[in-house]
Design a protein around this motif. Structure first.
Motif, PDB file in Angstrom:
ATOM      1  N   CYS A  36      47.053  61.129  49.564  1.00 28.97           N
ATOM      2  CA  CYS A  36      45.862  62.032  49.478  1.00 28.97           C
ATOM      3  C   CYS A  36      45.950  62.870  48.254  1.00 28.97           C
ATOM      4  N   GLY A  37      47.270  62.673  47.562  1.00 30.57           N
ATOM      5  CA  GLY A  37      47.749  63.422  46.254  1.00 30.57           C
ATOM      6  C   GLY A  37      47.279  62.646  44.922  1.00 30.57           C
ATOM      7  N   VAL A  38      48.430  61.831  44.881  1.00 32.10           N
ATOM      8  CA  VAL A  38      48.532  60.873  43.725  1.00 32.10           C
ATOM      9  C   VAL A  38      47.583  60.157  43.748  1.00 32.10           C
ATOM     10  N   ILE A  39      47.280  59.064  44.642  1.00 35.86           N
ATOM     11  CA  ILE A  39      46.324  58.068  44.805  1.00 35.86           C
ATOM     12  C   ILE A  39      44.784  58.619  44.542  1.00 35.86           C
ATOM     13  N   LEU A  40      44.270  59.557  45.446  1.00 40.43           N
ATOM     14  CA  LEU A  40      43.275  60.013  45.525  1.00 40.43           C
ATOM     15  C   LEU A  40      42.662  60.868  44.232  1.00 40.43           C
ATOM     16  N   LEU A  41      43.965  61.423  43.672  1.00 40.67           N
ATOM     17  CA  LEU A  41      43.296  62.185  42.417  1.00 40.67           C
ATOM     18  C   LEU A  41      43.209  61.200  41.349  1.00 40.67           C
ATOM     19  N   LEU A  42      43.829  60.295  41.286  1.00 44.56           N
ATOM     20  CA  LEU A  42      43.848  59.136  40.132  1.00 44.56           C
ATOM     21  C   LEU A  42      42.244  58.549  40.494  1.00 44.56           C
ATOM     22  N   SER A  43      41.877  58.476  41.515  1.00 45.93           N
ATOM     23  CA  SER A  43      40.505  57.672  41.835  1.00 45.93           C
ATOM     24  C   SER A  43      39.322  58.159  41.375  1.00 45.93           C
ATOM     25  N   CYS A  44      39.427  59.735  40.990  1.00 46.84           N
ATOM     26  CA  CYS A  44      38.215  60.490  40.460  1.00 46.84           C
ATOM     27  C   CYS A  44      38.460  61.012  39.080  1.00 46.84           C
ATOM     28  N   THR A  45      39.941  61.075  38.728  1.00 46.17           N
ATOM     29  CA  THR A  45      40.299  61.263  37.474  1.00 46.17           C
ATOM     30  C   THR A  45      39.903  60.069  36.288  1.00 46.17           C
ATOM     31  N   ILE A  46      40.347  58.907  37.005  1.00 48.20           N
ATOM     32  CA  ILE A  46      40.168  57.717  36.088  1.00 48.20           C
ATOM     33  C   ILE A  46      38.579  57.513  35.904  1.00 48.20           C
ATOM     34  N   PRO A  47      37.702  57.569  36.520  1.00 39.26           N
ATOM     35  CA  PRO A  47      36.234  57.331  36.384  1.00 39.26           C
ATOM     36  C   PRO A  47      35.955  58.496  35.491  1.00 39.26           C
ATOM     37  N   THR A  48      36.401  59.659  35.517  1.00 39.36           N
ATOM     38  CA  THR A  48      36.023  60.922  34.961  1.00 39.36           C
ATOM     39  C   THR A  48      36.337  60.516  33.166  1.00 39.36           C
ATOM     40  N   PHE A  49      37.406  59.785  32.940  1.00 40.73           N
ATOM     41  CA  PHE A  49      37.621  59.846  31.532  1.00 40.73           C
ATOM     42  C   PHE A  49      37.273  58.287  31.074  1.00 40.73           C
ATOM     43  N   PHE A  50      37.088  57.464  32.042  1.00 40.93           N
ATOM     44  CA  PHE A  50      37.073  55.914  31.569  1.00 40.93           C
ATOM     45  C   PHE A  50      35.527  55.303  31.949  1.00 40.93           C
ATOM     46  N   ILE A  51      34.941  55.791  33.132  1.00 39.65           N
ATOM     47  CA  ILE A  51      33.793  55.106  33.358  1.00 39.65           C
ATOM     48  C   ILE A  51      32.643  56.159  33.285  1.00 39.65           C
ATOM     49  N   LYS A  52      32.420  57.364  33.779  1.00 35.39           N
ATOM     50  CA  LYS A  52      31.357  58.418  33.720  1.00 35.39           C
ATOM     51  C   LYS A  52      31.823  59.690  33.053  1.00 35.39           C
ATOM     52  N   LYS A  53      31.814  59.880  31.966  1.00 36.58           N
ATOM     53  CA  LYS A  53      32.366  61.242  31.494  1.00 36.58           C
ATOM     54  C   LYS A  53      31.467  62.463  32.056  1.00 36.58           C
ATOM     55  N   GLY A  54      32.179  63.493  32.203  1.00 38.33           N
ATOM     56  CA  GLY A  54      31.372  64.674  32.557  1.00 38.33           C
ATOM     57  C   GLY A  54      31.052  64.746  34.133  1.00 38.33           C
ATOM     58  N   ALA A  55      31.293  63.745  34.919  1.00 36.19           N
ATOM     59  CA  ALA A  55      30.852  63.615  36.315  1.00 36.19           C
ATOM     60  C   ALA A  55      31.928  63.696  37.192  1.00 36.19           C
ATOM     61  N   TRP A  56      33.014  64.644  36.724  1.00 35.61           N
ATOM     62  CA  TRP A  56      34.363  64.558  37.809  1.00 35.61           C
ATOM     63  C   TRP A  56      33.807  65.137  39.138  1.00 35.61           C
ATOM     64  N   LEU A  57      33.193  66.255  39.084  1.00 39.79           N
ATOM     65  CA  LEU A  57      32.733  66.895  40.533  1.00 39.79           C
ATOM     66  C   LEU A  57      32.324  66.088  41.451  1.00 39.79           C
ATOM     67  N   GLN A  58      31.291  65.201  40.746  1.00 39.83           N
ATOM     68  CA  GLN A  58      30.663  64.086  41.683  1.00 39.83           C
ATOM     69  C   GLN A  58      31.643  62.879  42.052  1.00 39.83           C
ATOM     70  N   HIS A  59      32.550  62.678  41.000  1.00 39.46           N
ATOM     71  CA  HIS A  59      33.593  61.717  41.558  1.00 39.46           C
ATOM     72  C   HIS A  59      34.601  62.085  42.320  1.00 39.46           C
ATOM     73  N   ARG A  60      34.943  63.461  42.359  1.00 40.14           N
ATOM     74  CA  ARG A  60      35.800  64.141  43.296  1.00 40.14           C
ATOM     75  C   ARG A  60      35.252  64.385  44.650  1.00 40.14           C
TER      76      ARG A  60
END
Length: 314
Positions: free
Chosen positions: A205-229
């Motif tokens: 719930c720390g490492v893996i879960l945070l990576l699962s929303c941070t990676i899309p933010t930087f490489f899939i859909k920029k600017g949508a971090w809150l939605q990914h999170r």
């Protein structure tokens, strides 16, 4: 034995990678179509609430999912998912004050819940480590340090007046002023929170879960971090409420229970968030900005890159 976690083998790494990609895949499913989101964040939680969670997350169960925090976090995360979906498919709502306030408010509430939990863990007085409410906890100054880091993270939420919905097929909720620096500070704080308060579950719930929303933010859909999170958190916490024995018995990755590790992790989070707060206040003062009405990072390369990635037209 490692520094933060006990030794992990190839099996554990394989399981973690599977969870990471599964979370990212479900996130994409939920954001790709309206019905994908409704299925994941409305229909599924209703069914689980009625038929599954009263048993798997019953108060006092031996896996620690029956406490107030788990239930509050589950529904606040799902409220964010549903609320963000509504805004995405009704972008005209951003003309209303409540809609502008909702995203930062739900984010701040989620962070505040965790800050309260950190302070609560300190109040237990389990300075030698103990199993409390069926979760292993070690109280210490790190709880106070990280609670303060979380409060600073709330204070530095900025630029919500600039939220908009992308014009592409996925209609994502884009927040240009939520730059990479804030996201990294959030990740450091949230990891420290999970390490402090859900210690032996924190790799998931720390490492893996945070990576699962941070990676899309930087490489899939920029600017949508809150939605990914919100989406990945909602998916993960539904899984935890449904299969609470996963991190405890099926595939445990315990921490080293080392006080120095707790202290260093929280110190890094505190220093990072304090540094961001100081930088942000300097930028506000230098540019004579109003934190409630202005976008603090507007005009920076990071901000403009998000606009360009989403084909924003002024």
């Amino acid at each position: 034995m490692g520094i933060l976690y006990q030794q992990m083998g190839m099996k554990e790494f394989g399981v973690c990678l599977f969870i990471l990609f599964a979370l990212m895949a479900f996130n994409e499913f939920g954001r790709s179509t309206k019905w994908g989101g409704i299925t994941l964040f409305v229909i599924l939680p209703i069914l689980l609430t009625i038929f599954v969670w009263p048993t798997t997350a019953a108060p006092g169960n031996k896996y620690g999912t029956g406490n107030w925090f788990n239930w509050a976090k589950t529904y606040s995360a799902l409220a964010g998912c549903v609320g963000f979906m509504y805004l995405r498919y009704h972008p005209e709502a951003f003309q209303k004050k409540w809609a502008v306030i909702f995203p930062p408010a739900i984010l701040a509430i989620n962070i505040l819940e965790a800050c309260v939990r950190d302070f609560q863990c300190f109040s237990y007085g389990a300075f030698e480590g103990a199993r409390i409410n069926n979760l292993w906890v070690m109280s210490g100054p790190w709880n106070i340090m990280n609670g303060i880091a979380g409060l600073l993270n709330i204070i530095t939420i900025c630029g919500w007046v600039g939220l908009y919905v992308s014009k592409d097929r996925t209609k994502d909720m884009v927040w240009p002023d939520m730059i990479w620096a804030w996201i990294i500070c959030y990740d450091l704080w949230n990891f420290a929170y999970t390490y402090n308060c859900i210690s032996d579950h924190s790799f998931y719930c720390g490492v893996i879960l945070l990576l699962s929303c941070t990676i899309p933010t930087f490489f899939i859909k920029k600017g949508a971090w809150l939605q990914h999170r919100a989406s990945t958190l909602g998916i993960w916490i539904m899984f935890v409420m449904t299969v609470p024995q996963f991190a405890e018995e099926l595939q445990p990755i315990p921490t080293t229970h080392n006080p120095t590790a707790f202290f260093v992790v929280s110190l890094i989070a505190l220093v990072a968030n304090l540094s961001l707060f100081i930088y942000q206040m300097k930028r506000v003062k230098a540019n004579n900005l109003n934190v409630f009405k202005d976008e603090i990072y507007k005009g920076t390369k990071t901000y403009e890159d998000v606009l360009a990635a989403n084909d924003y037209v002024k």
